[in-house]
Scaffold this active site. Structure first.
Site, PDB file in Angstrom:
ATOM      1  N   PRO A 154      -7.185 -20.795  96.269  1.00 27.76           N
ATOM      2  CA  PRO A 154      -7.939 -19.834  97.082  1.00 27.76           C
ATOM      3  C   PRO A 154      -9.097 -20.449  97.868  1.00 27.76           C
ATOM      4  CG  PRO A 154      -8.373 -19.513  94.741  1.00 27.76           C
ATOM      5  CD  PRO A 154      -7.198 -20.446  94.848  1.00 27.76           C
ATOM      6  N   ASN A 155      -9.213 -19.962  99.077  1.00 28.71           N
ATOM      7  CA  ASN A 155     -10.298 -20.310 100.009  1.00 28.71           C
ATOM      8  C   ASN A 155     -10.172 -21.694 100.631  1.00 28.71           C
ATOM      9  OD1 ASN A 155     -11.792 -17.796  99.645  1.00 28.71           O
ATOM     10  ND2 ASN A 155     -12.188 -18.552  97.583  1.00 28.71           N
TER      11      ASN A 155
ATOM     12  N   ARG B  78     -15.823 -22.920 105.596  1.00 25.98           N
ATOM     13  CA  ARG B  78     -16.414 -22.622 104.299  1.00 25.98           C
ATOM     14  C   ARG B  78     -17.391 -23.719 103.848  1.00 25.98           C
ATOM     15  NH1 ARG B  78     -13.079 -23.617  98.747  1.00 25.98           N
ATOM     16  NH2 ARG B  78     -14.546 -22.477  97.462  1.00 25.98           N
TER      17      ARG B  78
ATOM     18  N   TYR C 277     -17.799 -28.901 101.361  1.00 25.01           N
ATOM     19  CA  TYR C 277     -16.360 -29.177 101.504  1.00 25.01           C
ATOM     20  C   TYR C 277     -15.990 -29.917 102.783  1.00 25.01           C
ATOM     21  CZ  TYR C 277     -16.209 -25.913  97.607  1.00 25.01           C
ATOM     22  OH  TYR C 277     -16.413 -25.305  96.392  1.00 25.01           O
TER      23      TYR C 277
ATOM     24  N   ASN D 184      -5.034 -28.686  94.027  1.00 25.44           N
ATOM     25  CA  ASN D 184      -6.440 -28.287  93.986  1.00 25.44           C
ATOM     26  C   ASN D 184      -6.412 -26.780  93.716  1.00 25.44           C
ATOM     27  OD1 ASN D 184      -9.056 -27.520  94.340  1.00 25.44           O
ATOM     28  ND2 ASN D 184      -9.387 -28.713  96.207  1.00 25.44           N
TER      29      ASN D 184
ATOM     30  N   ALA E 116     -10.968 -22.149  92.720  1.00 30.32           N
ATOM     31  CA  ALA E 116     -11.668 -21.366  91.689  1.00 30.32           C
ATOM     32  C   ALA E 116     -10.789 -21.092  90.468  1.00 30.32           C
ATOM     33  CB  ALA E 116     -12.163 -20.053  92.285  1.00 30.32           C
TER      34      ALA E 116
ATOM     35  N   GLU F 140      -4.829 -33.235  89.362  1.00 33.81           N
ATOM     36  CA  GLU F 140      -5.828 -32.224  89.747  1.00 33.81           C
ATOM     37  C   GLU F 140      -6.818 -32.874  90.718  1.00 33.81           C
ATOM     38  OE1 GLU F 140      -8.404 -31.458  86.433  1.00 33.81           O
ATOM     39  OE2 GLU F 140      -9.470 -29.824  87.430  1.00 33.81           O
TER      40      GLU F 140
ATOM     41  N   HIS G 274     -10.263 -32.190  93.286  1.00 37.29           N
ATOM     42  CA  HIS G 274     -11.350 -31.358  93.816  1.00 37.29           C
ATOM     43  C   HIS G 274     -12.078 -32.143  94.891  1.00 37.29           C
ATOM     44  CE1 HIS G 274     -10.697 -28.475  90.689  1.00 37.29           C
ATOM     45  NE2 HIS G 274     -10.637 -29.482  89.830  1.00 37.29           N
TER      46      HIS G 274
ATOM     47  N   ARG H 177     -21.891 -29.783  89.490  1.00 40.57           N
ATOM     48  CA  ARG H 177     -22.184 -28.452  90.036  1.00 40.57           C
ATOM     49  C   ARG H 177     -22.476 -27.446  88.904  1.00 40.57           C
ATOM     50  NH1 ARG H 177     -18.039 -26.977  94.595  1.00 40.57           N
ATOM     51  NH2 ARG H 177     -19.634 -25.386  94.948  1.00 40.57           N
TER      52      ARG H 177
END
Ligand code: DQA
Length: 144
Positions: free
Chosen positions: A9-10, A17, A22, A73, A76, A97, A99, A106
């Site tokens: 998502p996103n 964004r 990012y 990725n 969320a 995975e 990111h 974070r």
């Protein structure tokens, strides 16, 4: 070798964004960068992006018997989804995975990754180049 690149998502909002976190590249630029990289390496690649958890589960299941590995990725859903963890375990494909940001530096809620337990590697904090590192990892893994 065939790889599936999944974005959650996103990530379709890349470039718009939170560019300070990012980056300024959009999703299409990311897809092109990965596509060009794989072409040079002789790797076949497919892409999937969705904002919906169940659709991401379907994409992981759909890779079974067709793909040699997955780069994901989960965005969320990294921090919430047992369903994605179970899907990766179910298909048994080597999965990395990724990111874009360094999630380890974070918020507390980003310190949990459910999917990580089923992944052969995690790459975070290298921007969009992290996807290329994930491809290199899977290529080496495939070569044995
Ligand atoms: C992300 C990090 C996640 O915490 C966040 O929810 C995202 C993107 C990353 O690529 O840095 O959507 O996965």
């Amino acid at each position: 070798m065939k790889l599936l690149i999944i974005n959650g998502p996103n990530l379709n909002m890349l470039g718009i964004r939170e560019p300070g976190i990012y980056g300024k590249e959009n999703y299409e630029t990311l897809v092109k960068m990965i596509g060009d990289y794989c072409t040079k390496k002789g790797i076949e690649v497919e892409f999937y992006q969705s904002n919906h958890e169940g659709d991401l589960v379907d994409a992981i299941q759909g890779a079974y018997g067709k793909m040699d590995g997955i780069v994901i990725n989960p965005a969320a859903y990294t921090h919430t989804s047992v369903a994605l963890l179970d899907a990766v375990k179910a298909v048994g494909l080597p999965t990395v995975e990724v990111h874009i940001s360094d999630v380890s530096k974070r918020e507390d809620f980003r310190q949990i990754s459910y999917i990580r337990a089923a992944c052969v590697q995690t790459i975070c904090g290298h921007g969009t180049k992290g996807y290329l590192a994930a491809i290199d990892y899977l290529e080496a893994h495939y070569a044995g």
